[in-house]
Design an enzyme around this catalytic site. Structure first.
Site, PDB file in Angstrom:
ATOM      1  N   SER A  59      -9.079   3.347   2.959  1.00  0.00           N
ATOM      2  CA  SER A  59      -7.868   3.748   2.462  1.00  0.00           C
ATOM      3  C   SER A  59      -7.406   2.700   1.810  1.00  0.00           C
ATOM      4  O   SER A  59      -6.729   3.375   0.674  1.00  0.00           O
ATOM      5  CB  SER A  59      -7.439   4.486   3.185  1.00  0.00           C
ATOM      6  OG  SER A  59      -6.559   4.306   4.217  1.00  0.00           O
ATOM      7  N   LYS A 105       0.730  -1.231  -0.519  1.00  0.00           N
ATOM      8  CA  LYS A 105      -0.138   0.265  -0.036  1.00  0.00           C
ATOM      9  C   LYS A 105       0.523   1.371   0.487  1.00  0.00           C
ATOM     10  O   LYS A 105       1.822   0.723   0.527  1.00  0.00           O
ATOM     11  CB  LYS A 105      -0.672  -0.097   1.123  1.00  0.00           C
ATOM     12  CG  LYS A 105      -2.148   1.026   1.468  1.00  0.00           C
ATOM     13  CD  LYS A 105      -2.320   1.294   2.830  1.00  0.00           C
ATOM     14  CE  LYS A 105      -3.681   2.119   2.572  1.00  0.00           C
ATOM     15  NZ  LYS A 105      -4.448   2.031   4.225  1.00  0.00           N
ATOM     16  N   SER A 149      -9.785   0.833   7.493  1.00  0.00           N
ATOM     17  CA  SER A 149      -9.093   1.142   6.089  1.00  0.00           C
ATOM     18  C   SER A 149      -8.620  -0.389   5.984  1.00  0.00           C
ATOM     19  O   SER A 149      -8.425  -0.894   4.465  1.00  0.00           O
ATOM     20  CB  SER A 149      -7.662   1.786   5.555  1.00  0.00           C
ATOM     21  OG  SER A 149      -7.746   3.231   6.319  1.00  0.00           O
TER      22      SER A 149
END
Length: 497
Positions: free
Chosen positions: A150, A74, A174
């Protein structure tokens, strides 16, 4: 092996093929690259590739339970030295990581091959992934909808079959929100269970933890085994767990364990009937299996939880903007970041030290309350989200909001917007879709989203389970139990792979 075969395996399955010499790491890298090149033009899940580095690494002799398995990281906090780390922001587009994060170090030792980085909202601050700098990530189930955030890029990458496992972190939902929207399994570990250093010792004051998004429960458990060792310098340490999560996952679940559930929004907002149905269908299944289930609300003040979470979040955004001076060589201005980001920074700047400390005390109050709650109830079930996935662009600022935020940026204060009530409305709009996940971040307890429902529109919806601090083992046992159910199988049968 061809791509049709590749996407059917989870990470441990691919690792077993490598160990048996039925496939080479290089072949797996090539298959993953072909999947990324095939799906990414439509999904926009991967924003930076490291193909050549992965191909070189695939030639090395390495070991570990995931030796030879491709994965994605990520683009937020999971740093790989000398590789870009923009956090979805134009201001940080040219920033290069100064060192490997401890998370990356441990996963490399586990045998993973890193193929690239996934898309995130700017500074990972929203529950949808539509950064201005990189553009929106789309849900593989239906490209008109968001995969959440996210960790939305990671969710889309795993759900589309690019890789079986992708890096994710969770500071307010997230991991669980993209898992819920993409039909994946997403476990948020206990505070202090996984490494956050060396750039952080208290990631979002302890609210945020690192882990992964996966298609199988066993992949999540096996990765947690690789990440769970104590981290030097970290501000928090989770209750010790000496065993193997992968082995514990297979233990039979005691049906005498009590379960509580609620479908009420903790902030008093509307909950979509699809999300209610997802929970009640799960509860009905567990009751038929012999579990004791009661409808009980968590013993916390949901609005205070939301306010204390936002107090921390605004302050963290403000601190991040201030630290950008090191990278930019000057103070960050409203031209460097998105209007909402800058507004959050201004709100954070206005928070007093007293306000911040009082909000942190709310975390402690909630933490003790939930520990006592879990002395009676082993699991607490809620919807993972209050609504199914939103359409791409649905969260976009209205024209008058953009103008108001631009004016706010120029004058350097959010007071006019606060007086007009615009900020309060924007805050409510941002949390009303995802009011259930923040509690576990503040208390530090583990929580997971399990793929158990398909909406009438054909989109997946997750159900959230929480357990007492340090009891990831219980969650993984429950997840594995549900993984063998018709509810999970129904989602898998309709999976887009």
């Amino acid at each position: 092996m061809n791509t049709e075969e590749y996407v059917k395996y989870d990470g441990l399955g691919l690792a077993a093929l490598v160990k048996a010499r039925e496939v080479t790491p290089g072949e797996l890298v090539d298959l993953a690259i072909s999947q990324i090149d095939k799906h990414n033009p439509k999904l926009n899940a991967v924003i930076h590739t490291m193909y050549e580095q992965a191909k070189m690494s695939a030639k090395e002799d390495f070991k570990g339970p995931f030796a030879g398995v491709p994965m994605l990281l990520k683009d937020f906090s999971q740093e790989l030295k000398d590789e870009p780390k923009s956090g979805g922001s134009k201001a940080l587009r040219n920033y290069r990581a100064q060192s490997d994060s401890e998370y990356v170090i441990r996963l490399r030792k586990s045998g993973f091959l890193f193929l690239g980085q996934t898309n995130v909202p700017e500074l990972a601050i929203t529950a949808y992934t539509e950064p201005v700098e990189y553009g929106p990530t789309r849900n593989p189930w239906n490209h008109d909808f968001t995969p959440g955030g996210s960790s939305g890029g990671s969710g889309a990458a795993v759900a589309s079959g690019m890789v079986p496992i992708a890096g994710a972190n969770d500071g307010g939902g997230s991991i669980r929100i993209p898992a819920a929207y993409c039909g994946l399994f997403g476990l948020k570990p206990s505070r202090g269970r996984t490494p956050v250093g060396p750039r952080f010792a208290r990631f979002l004051q302890g609210a945020a933890v690192e882990h992964v998004l996966t298609r199988s429960v066993r992949d999540s458990a096996a990765v947690l085994d690789q990440l769970k060792a104590m981290e030097k310098g970290a501000a928090f340490t989770a209750p010790p767990f000496a065993g193997s999560y992968l082995q514990t996952m297979d233990k039979s679940l005691d049906k005498q364990r009590k379960i509580a559930f609620s479908v009420k929004s903790p902030i008093g907002t509307h909950v979509d009937p699809e999300c209610v149905e997802a929970v009640k269908k799960t509860v009905s299944y567990l009751e038929r299996c012999g579990f004791q289930v009661e409808e009980v609300d968590a013993p916390v003040d949901g609005k205070k939880i939301a306010n204390s979470f936002l107090t921390m979040y605004f302050a963290e955004v403000s601190a991040t903007l201030a630290s950008m001076e090191i990278v930019l060589g000057r103070k960050a201005s409203y031209r460097d970041v998105e209007p909402t980001t800058y507004m959050m920074g201004l709100l954070g700047k206005a928070i007093t030290a007293q306000d911040f400390v009082l909000s942190m005390r709310e975390w402690d109050i909630a933490g003790y309350a939930m520990e006592y709650f879990h002395e009676e109830y082993d699991f607490y079930i809620t919807p993972a989200t209050a609504f199914p996935p939103a359409k791409i662009g649905e969260h976009a600022l209205k024209s008058f909001e953009k103008l108001a935020l631009q004016i706010t940026g120029k004058i350097g204060t959010a007071n006019p917007l606060k007086k007009m009530g615009i900020i309060d409305q924007m805050v409510e709009d941002s949390l009303k879709r995802v009011p259930f996940t923040q509690l576990a971040n503040l208390t530090g307890q583990p929580a997971m989203s399990v793929p158990l429902h398909i909406t009438k529109e054909g989109l997946p919806l997750g159900v959230q389970f929480m357990a007492a601090m340090g009891r990831e083992d219980l969650l993984l046992q429950m997840a594995h139990y549900l993984e063998e159910s018709d509810l999970w199988e129904n989602v898998q049968n309709k999976c887009m792979l």
